[in-house]
Design an enzyme around this catalytic site. Structure first.
Site, PDB file in Angstrom:
ATOM      1  CE1 TYR A 122     -19.662   3.032 -16.791  1.00  0.00           C
ATOM      2  CE2 TYR A 122     -19.885   0.651 -16.603  1.00  0.00           C
ATOM      3  CZ  TYR A 122     -20.176   1.928 -16.147  1.00  0.00           C
ATOM      4  OH  TYR A 122     -20.978   2.090 -15.047  1.00  0.00           O
TER       5      TYR A 122
ATOM      6  CE  LYS B 147      -6.147 -26.821  -6.278  1.00  0.00           C
ATOM      7  NZ  LYS B 147      -4.747 -27.139  -6.590  1.00  0.00           N
TER       8      LYS B 147
ATOM      9  NE  ARG C  16       3.004 -24.546  -7.192  1.00  0.00           N
ATOM     10  CZ  ARG C  16       1.814 -24.919  -7.626  1.00  0.00           C
ATOM     11  NH1 ARG C  16       1.077 -24.093  -8.338  1.00  0.00           N
ATOM     12  NH2 ARG C  16       1.336 -26.102  -7.357  1.00  0.00           N
TER      13      ARG C  16
ATOM     14  CG  MET D 230     -20.326  -4.458 -10.343  1.00  0.00           C
ATOM     15  SD  MET D 230     -20.496  -3.256  -9.018  1.00  0.00           S
ATOM     16  CE  MET D 230     -18.889  -2.511  -9.006  1.00  0.00           C
TER      17      MET D 230
HETATM   18  C1  LIG Z   1      -4.809 -28.272  -7.487  1.00  0.00           C
HETATM   19  C2  LIG Z   1      -3.901 -29.426  -7.435  1.00  0.00           C
HETATM   20  C3  LIG Z   1      -4.178 -30.589  -8.162  1.00  0.00           C
HETATM   21  C4  LIG Z   1      -5.326 -30.702  -9.128  1.00  0.00           C
HETATM   22  O1  LIG Z   1      -4.946 -30.135 -10.364  1.00  0.00           O
HETATM   23  P1  LIG Z   1      -5.913 -30.121 -11.625  1.00  0.00           P
HETATM   24  O2  LIG Z   1      -5.112 -29.489 -12.685  1.00  0.00           O
HETATM   25  O3  LIG Z   1      -7.081 -29.289 -11.243  1.00  0.00           O
HETATM   26  O4  LIG Z   1      -6.283 -31.521 -11.890  1.00  0.00           O
HETATM   27  C5  LIG Z   1      -3.339 -31.674  -7.986  1.00  0.00           C
HETATM   28  N1  LIG Z   1      -2.261 -31.595  -7.169  1.00  0.00           N
HETATM   29  C6  LIG Z   1      -1.957 -30.480  -6.479  1.00  0.00           C
HETATM   30  C7  LIG Z   1      -0.761 -30.455  -5.615  1.00  0.00           C
HETATM   31  C8  LIG Z   1      -2.758 -29.363  -6.597  1.00  0.00           C
HETATM   32  O5  LIG Z   1      -2.449 -28.248  -5.907  1.00  0.00           O
END
Ligand SMILES: *Cc1c(COP(=O)(O)O)cnc(C)c1O
Length: 365
Positions: free
Chosen positions: A257, A35, A131, A305
């Site tokens: 800055y 993802k 969640r 930046m």
């Molecule tokens: C992102 C995600 C993972 C992977 O988690 P990591 O901590 O990166 O290994 C596994 N399961 C779900 C549902 C996720 O959203």
């Protein structure tokens, strides 16, 4: 000439890290989590790099899933957030995607779609993360509705841990998961990287699927207790640039800055062409580690930046044109992204995902 700010992605290291997840998973299968553009590493190159070893790919973006299919990826694809609207069920059929169903409206949408073929689904149970996920009662209703509709080819039970990387661990959530799925005799998918690495015996069973993400990219999910190196993980992303100017400070001179760093003695500093618009965290304070000319030093003052400043004390031979590694590297010079993240009060996940579009990426096989 192109700006020297570049990322290098080592696909061999990615496959190596996958083999570490394989070692922990025993006979369980592995979703490679890709993802968020493969955690900033580039969805297609990462997936193609893993194609020969991955059992499946998991992500949350339908566009990304369609791209994987267009590139000839044949493995199963898991949609971790399931469908966002009823229509998305058709995409699951068209692209052979397995949705994670975590709410009863999704079950009803699937049943109502009356697809010509049954599809595999995951049912997600909320075991304490609060969640996504069905309640225990919701899970049993979902199973009944799916059975009545006859629209699924397989069901896998899933949950997600909130504390796999800390003292609480997974025991409480595992107990709740077991209590609420008792007797169903279905395959399960529970483990992220942290759970897979820390509790392989409780999550890596035949027929099950683990879901490693961050470990594939060479970061430790518990960097404060166990480093990526200690886990046998290799860095995949290297963010590097060059020193484009050198300044000689006198005592009392301020840097950047807000002048948050003030020299207390004559100090040579280097200006590196990398800033927050490249994905380097602006909140990294003075003292954040950086490799310059292969040697470890620290940042000075505020990140801008396009630029950040580094201490060249003790690095007399280093000048304009020297390579600065912001994180990553190789056997000779390696700065774990986890160390930079800790210094900046964040996690490597965020550093990787924040890599900016203007940074050119080079893929190394
Ligand atoms: C992102 C995600 C993972 C992977 O988690 P990591 O901590 O990166 O290994 C596994 N399961 C779900 C549902 C996720 O959203």
């Amino acid at each position: 000439m192109p700006r020297p700010t570049r990322a290098r992605i080592n696909l061999d290291a990615l496959r190596h890290n996958h083999s570490i997840s394989r070692r922990h998973a025993g006979s369980a299968h592995l979703w490679s989590v890709v993802k968020a553009d493969a955690y900033g590493h580039g969805l297609l190159p990462a997936a193609l790099g893993l194609q020969s070893v991955a059992d499946g790919f998991a992500l949350v973006e339908f566009e990304g899933a369609a791209e994987l299919r267009a590139q000839g990826i044949r493995q199963p694809i898991l949609m971790l957030e399931g469908i966002y609207q009823p229509d998305d069920i058709n995409l699951c059929l068209d692209y052979a995607l397995t949705p994670v169903l975590h709410d009863l409206w999704q079950i009803d949408a699937l049943a109502a779609a009356a697809l010509p073929t049954a599809i595999p689904v995951y049912l997600k149970l909320n075991t304490g993360m609060n969640r996504l996920g069905l309640s225990a009662e919701g899970l049993h209703q979902a199973l009944r509705r799916l059975e009545a509709a006859g629209c699924v080819s397989s069901v896998t039970l899933m949950t997600h841990f909130a504390d796999a990387d800390d003292e609480r661990g997974i025991a409480e959530q595992m107990a709740r998961f077991a209590a609420n799925t008792n007797g169903l005799n279905l395959p399960v998918s529970v483990a992220n990287s942290a759970a897979l690495l820390r509790f392989p015996d409780s999550v890596a069973m035949a027929g099950n699927w683990a879901r490693p993400g961050i470990m594939l990219y060479g970061s430790s999910p518990f960097s404060n207790e166990q480093s990526a190196q200690e886990l046998g993980l290799r860095p995949v992303m290297t963010l590097q640039s060059e020193i484009i100017a050198v300044q000689q400070l006198q005592a009392g001179d301020r840097v950047g800055y807000g002048g948050t760093f003030i020299a207390t003695a004559p100090t040579r500093i280097g200006i590196v062409a990398c800033g927050y618009a490249d994905g380097y965290p602006r909140h990294a304070p003075t003292g954040t580690p950086v490799l310059v000319g292969g040697q470890r030093t620290r940042t000075l003052g505020r990140v801008s930046m396009d630029k950040l400043c580094v201490d060249l004390t003790g690095l007399e031979k280093v000048g304009a044109g020297a390579t600065a590694i912001l994180w990553g590297g190789d056997e000779k010079a390696y700065l774990p992204a986890d160390e930079v993240a800790t210094a900046a009060g964040t996690i490597a996940y965020e550093l990787f995902c924040a890599l900016a579009g203007r940074v050119s990426i080079e893929y190394v096989e």
